[in-house]
Structure formats: C-alpha cells, structure tokens
Design an enzyme around this catalytic site. Structure first.
Site, PDB file in Angstrom:
ATOM      1  N   HIS A 290      -2.033  10.532   0.138  1.00  0.00           N
ATOM      2  CA  HIS A 290      -2.076   9.221  -0.469  1.00  0.00           C
ATOM      3  C   HIS A 290      -2.009   9.342  -1.983  1.00  0.00           C
ATOM      4  O   HIS A 290      -1.244   8.666  -2.648  1.00  0.00           O
ATOM      5  CB  HIS A 290      -3.392   8.564  -0.057  1.00  0.00           C
ATOM      6  CG  HIS A 290      -3.341   7.088  -0.044  1.00  0.00           C
ATOM      7  ND1 HIS A 290      -3.521   6.355  -1.176  1.00  0.00           N
ATOM      8  CD2 HIS A 290      -3.119   6.214   0.950  1.00  0.00           C
ATOM      9  CE1 HIS A 290      -3.424   5.085  -0.875  1.00  0.00           C
ATOM     10  NE2 HIS A 290      -3.175   4.966   0.402  1.00  0.00           N
TER      11      HIS A 290
ATOM     12  N   LYS B 108      -7.132  -1.067  11.718  1.00  0.00           N
ATOM     13  CA  LYS B 108      -6.512  -1.426  10.427  1.00  0.00           C
ATOM     14  C   LYS B 108      -5.290  -0.537  10.206  1.00  0.00           C
ATOM     15  O   LYS B 108      -4.250  -0.995   9.724  1.00  0.00           O
ATOM     16  CB  LYS B 108      -7.547  -1.263   9.310  1.00  0.00           C
ATOM     17  CG  LYS B 108      -7.148  -1.884   7.979  1.00  0.00           C
ATOM     18  CD  LYS B 108      -6.342  -0.957   7.096  1.00  0.00           C
ATOM     19  CE  LYS B 108      -5.996  -1.597   5.752  1.00  0.00           C
ATOM     20  NZ  LYS B 108      -5.207  -0.712   4.898  1.00  0.00           N
TER      21      LYS B 108
ATOM     22  N   GLU C 239       0.835  -1.214   0.000  1.00  0.00           N
ATOM     23  CA  GLU C 239       0.000   0.000   0.000  1.00  0.00           C
ATOM     24  C   GLU C 239       0.866   1.261   0.000  1.00  0.00           C
ATOM     25  O   GLU C 239       1.753   1.432   0.846  1.00  0.00           O
ATOM     26  CB  GLU C 239      -0.918  -0.015   1.233  1.00  0.00           C
ATOM     27  CG  GLU C 239      -1.959   1.084   1.196  1.00  0.00           C
ATOM     28  CD  GLU C 239      -2.927   1.032   2.389  1.00  0.00           C
ATOM     29  OE1 GLU C 239      -3.274  -0.079   2.849  1.00  0.00           O
ATOM     30  OE2 GLU C 239      -3.327   2.096   2.854  1.00  0.00           O
TER      31      GLU C 239
ATOM     32  N   ASP D 235       4.130 -14.880  11.629  1.00  0.00           N
ATOM     33  CA  ASP D 235       2.764 -15.256  11.257  1.00  0.00           C
ATOM     34  C   ASP D 235       1.832 -14.072  11.552  1.00  0.00           C
ATOM     35  O   ASP D 235       1.344 -13.912  12.669  1.00  0.00           O
ATOM     36  CB  ASP D 235       2.373 -16.502  12.071  1.00  0.00           C
ATOM     37  CG  ASP D 235       0.988 -17.004  11.739  1.00  0.00           C
ATOM     38  OD1 ASP D 235       0.220 -16.270  11.074  1.00  0.00           O
ATOM     39  OD2 ASP D 235       0.652 -18.130  12.156  1.00  0.00           O
TER      40      ASP D 235
HETATM   41  C1  MEV Z   1      -5.671   3.092   5.436  1.00  0.00           C
HETATM   42  O1  MEV Z   1      -4.920   1.972   5.013  1.00  0.00           O
HETATM   43  C2  MEV Z   1      -5.642   3.221   6.946  1.00  0.00           C
HETATM   44  C3  MEV Z   1      -6.503   4.330   7.541  1.00  0.00           C
HETATM   45  O2  MEV Z   1      -7.836   4.185   7.067  1.00  0.00           O
HETATM   46  C4  MEV Z   1      -6.444   4.213   9.037  1.00  0.00           C
HETATM   47  C5  MEV Z   1      -7.395   5.121   9.771  1.00  0.00           C
HETATM   48  O3  MEV Z   1      -8.440   5.484   9.221  1.00  0.00           O
HETATM   49  O4  MEV Z   1      -7.091   5.429  10.949  1.00  0.00           O
HETATM   50  C6  MEV Z   1      -6.047   5.683   7.077  1.00  0.00           C
END
Ligand code: MEV
Length: 430
Positions: free
Chosen positions: A378, A265, A88, A281
């Site tokens: 991004h 995430k 990513e 793992d």
């Molecule tokens: C994207 O890979 C991760 C985010 O969505 C985490 C978040 O929203 O805190 C930017």
C-alpha cells in the site's frame, strides 16, 4: 466555515436558484471565494454539471473520482476489462495482480440463484392474521394478474413482472402482530427500485379494501435473499503455507464480527468501484450485502476460503442487485462508456462480474495480509501521494520517490513528514 450573515432566510429559495445564482449566493455569504467558484466551474466538463443538475438538487459542481481499469480478469471463460471508480491506492493494482494469479493457475465461475427482487407492503398492527392470510391466498392469483396487466405490464411483456406474493407475520410481545406482504418481482435488466415501489403502492388501496386491515409503508427490501449471486474461485496447486494462511484468515472473520466487518470491506472495495463505474446504486448493494452477512444473527464474512487437497477454493454468496438499463446507468456518459467497455450483455452478467471482482479483491487482500502485510504494498503506491501532499515539484518526484522507497524498506513505514524531509534535503543539495 465562516458565513458572514447568520439567518435561515439566507437559504430561502436556494433550491429555486440556477447554478450561477447559487454560486453567487454562496460567495455573498462568504462560503465560497472567487477562486473556489472558478475551480468548480472549470474543473469538470459543463456537460457533467448539467447532468448533475438533472440528477440531484442544489448542485454547485461535480466531484470527479479516478476511473481505472483492472486487467487480467477471466470470468466464466470470458475475458473482461474491469472499469473501477475508486480513490483508494492499491485497489486496482491488487485486483489486476490477483486476477492474473488466478488466470495462471485456476478459474472463476459464477451463477445466480433466483430472479426476483422483493417489495414490502407493511401492515403495522394486524387485527386478525389468519383472516388476512386467507384473504391474500384467495386473491393472490388475481392480484398478480392485475399487477402484470397494469403497473408492471411493461416488465411482464419483456418476460418479467410480479411472480409471487408471500405473507409474513412478525409477532409482537403483548401487541398485535405486524404483517408484511412480500411482492416478488422479476425486474429484467433494471435494478427495479422504482418499479417495485410503484407495484407495492398500487397494491396498497386494493389490499386495504380486500383485507380491512390498515396498510402502512410500501418500499423495496435491500435484503434480496430471493436472488443470490454466487462466485467460485479455484486456485490449483497453491503453496500450502499461503493457502492455509488464507483459510485461517477466513476462519478468523467467520468467528469474529470485528474482523468480518473489515474482511467484507475488502470485498466491497472491488464491488463498489465497479458499481460506481457502471452508475449503479452502491448503497443499495452495500445494504443488501451487510444485511445478508448478518442474517444468522452474527455478522459473517460473505466469502469463504478453504484448502481442498492442494487447491484453494473461494466462495462468494450475497445479493448483488444491479441494472444495465434505467437511472444513472443510462444517463451518465461515463457509466455508459464503462458498460460498453465491460461488454456485459445484461444485468445478470453485470451482477456476476461485480461479485467476481469482490471475491478477487478479497483474495488479494488476504494474500497481502498473509504474506508481506498490507502496509508495504500500500505504502509503495502511496509514496507519490505523500510527495504531492508534501508539495513536491514535478522534477523532484523521481529522485524523491527512490529515497522514500528506501526509507520505507528500512523503517517499514513512511509519512508526509518523511516526504517533506526528503524534499528539504534535495533542495539543500541542489
Ligand atoms: C483495506 O481497504 C481493505 C482491507 O482491510 C481488507 C481486509 O482486511 O481484508 C485490506
């Protein structure tokens, strides 16, 4: 996919074929072309394909992912170069930028509570829980000693081994209880998945004889609440508006599982990348982190951000069970290289570094979300990817990049269609 003949016989004996034969078979089926086979055979070093054959089944090639380095990390006063394997865009850049920010105005400190992982021996339908409990209590010391002299002796000699046995009852409505014996084991520098299963399986017949209860499955638990890695970040004299926005973003995640999932995430973006780079793992760590996040009954963020006076304080707490010996860590030359580059002394240090990267990554995401929003940063880094997807020639990239970045600034978004349009215009004017 268009498979020429259709029969399950096609796959008979597939797993017994060697790599060349497997590829030929897939070509005969019409599943792969000659070009596909050439690509699979030449796109990675054959050493890695040989290793892949030792690790998994039915191998037809390898799937390389980018390996990058996050810079500027200082954890517990030590400087680290962080190897990250991730596809990513922005993750490595955000980790490096955020680590730089912390280093200039704050600190990252870590600790680990506990040293034992958990194995489970399952009693599916208990006749008499109190008798079972008494028997376990009566034989506990002896059983631990037997295990440490037997199956766990290697670990015991190195200062680890089985530490405790804890019985739990899971009552069932109108049915006999389920019981679980938790086997607590210190795996030293291994992640411990294999040894804990061996220990539980060694206990199985012994427990069946001693307790006269039926024993079910034996396996580790990934919810290792007996060994928690903690990280604390302090950012001094932070801009109050930014600090409060980061705190508010955390409160949002703490109140709303939909947000908590994405918040976590973002933490795992950093953790997984180091887990993969070091041959660990990552599914096990992910499972543990998510189960720990849900332990109250509501899925929660595994980090916390709070303003204290002029300082922003961040906390991470979750199981991060990893190894620096055994398994892929030892076998994969790139994992070995990454471990060397990272310079961690043992599994505990690796766990602390991974958790720290997770908290830093989370801070980077919350800062970006609180300031410019995630898309801008991004997408800036995404411009080259879009140009490649649009079929840009090498000599077009730098001019096209500038034009696309201007479009991004004006429109706040760009897509592959914009990239194609820019390339078309460049063709026409050249
Ligand atoms: C994207 O890979 C991760 C985010 O969505 C985490 C978040 O929203 O805190 C930017």
């Amino acid at each position: 996919m268009n498979i020429k003949s259709s029969s399950s016989e096609l796959f008979q004996g597939f797993s017994k074929l060697n790599l060349r034969e497997r590829l030929n078979k897939l070509r005969e089926m019409g599943a792969l072309t000659e070009e596909d086979i050439y690509f699979l055979q030449t796109s990675v070093d054959p050493v890695l394909t040989d290793l892949a054959e030792k690790l998994v089944e039915n191998v037809i090639g390898c799937f390389p992912l980018p390996l990058g380095i996050a810079t500027n990390f200082q954890i517990d006063g030590e400087k680290y170069l962080i190897p990250m394997v991730v596809e990513e865009t922005s993750i490595i850049a955000a980790a490096s930028k955020t680590a730089k920010w912390i280093r200039s105005t704050g600190s990252i400190t870590t600790e680990i509570d506990g040293d034992c992982i958990i194995g489970q021996v399952h009693f599916p339908s208990v006749k008499d829980f109190s008798a079972l409990s008494q028997t376990i209590m009566a034989y506990k010391t002896q059983l631990i000693e037997e295990l440490n002299q037997g199956v766990a002796n290697g670990l015991f000699q190195r200062g680890g081994g089985v530490c405790d046995l804890v019985l739990r009852e899971i009552p069932q409505k109108n049915q006999p209880s389920i019981a679980v014996l938790h086997v607590l084991l210190n795996p030293c520098d291994a992640m411990g998945a294999n040894i804990i299963s061996q220990v539980c399986e060694a206990l199985k017949p012994r427990l069946a004889t001693l307790t006269h209860e039926r024993v079910g499955i034996c396996i580790l638990s990934n919810l290792v609440d007996s060994k928690i890695t903690r990280v604390k970040i302090v950012l001094r004299n932070i801009d109050r508006t930014l600090g409060q926005a980061i705190e508010e973003a955390w409160v949002f995640a703490a109140c709303d599982p939909y947000r908590a999932a994405t918040h976590n995430k973002g933490v795992l973006n950093g953790m997984d990348a180091v887990l993969i780079a070091t041959g660990n793992d990552w599914r096990a760590v992910e499972a543990g982190v998510h189960a720990y996040a849900a332990r109250s009954g509501q899925y929660q963020p595994i980090t916390r951000w709070q303003m204290q006076g002029d300082d922003l304080h961040g906390f991470f707490a979750a199981p991060v069970i990893v190894g620096t010996v055994g398994g892929v860590t030892r076998l994969h030359p790139t994992a070995q290289l990454c471990l060397r580059l990272l310079g961690v002394k043992n599994a505990e240090s690796l766990s602390r570094v991974i958790a720290a990267v997770g908290l830093v990554q989370n801070l980077g995401a919350l800062r970006a979300l609180s300031e410019e929003g995630i898309c801008q940063g991004h997408m800036k880094l995404h411009v080259d990817n879009l140009l490649m997807a649009a079929g840009a020639k090498t000599e077009q990239i730098s001019t096209a990049r500038e034009i696309l970045q201007k479009i991004l600034q004006q429109e706040k978004k760009i897509s592959v269609t914009d990239a194609k349009q820019v390339l078309n215009d460049l063709e026409l004017t050249s």
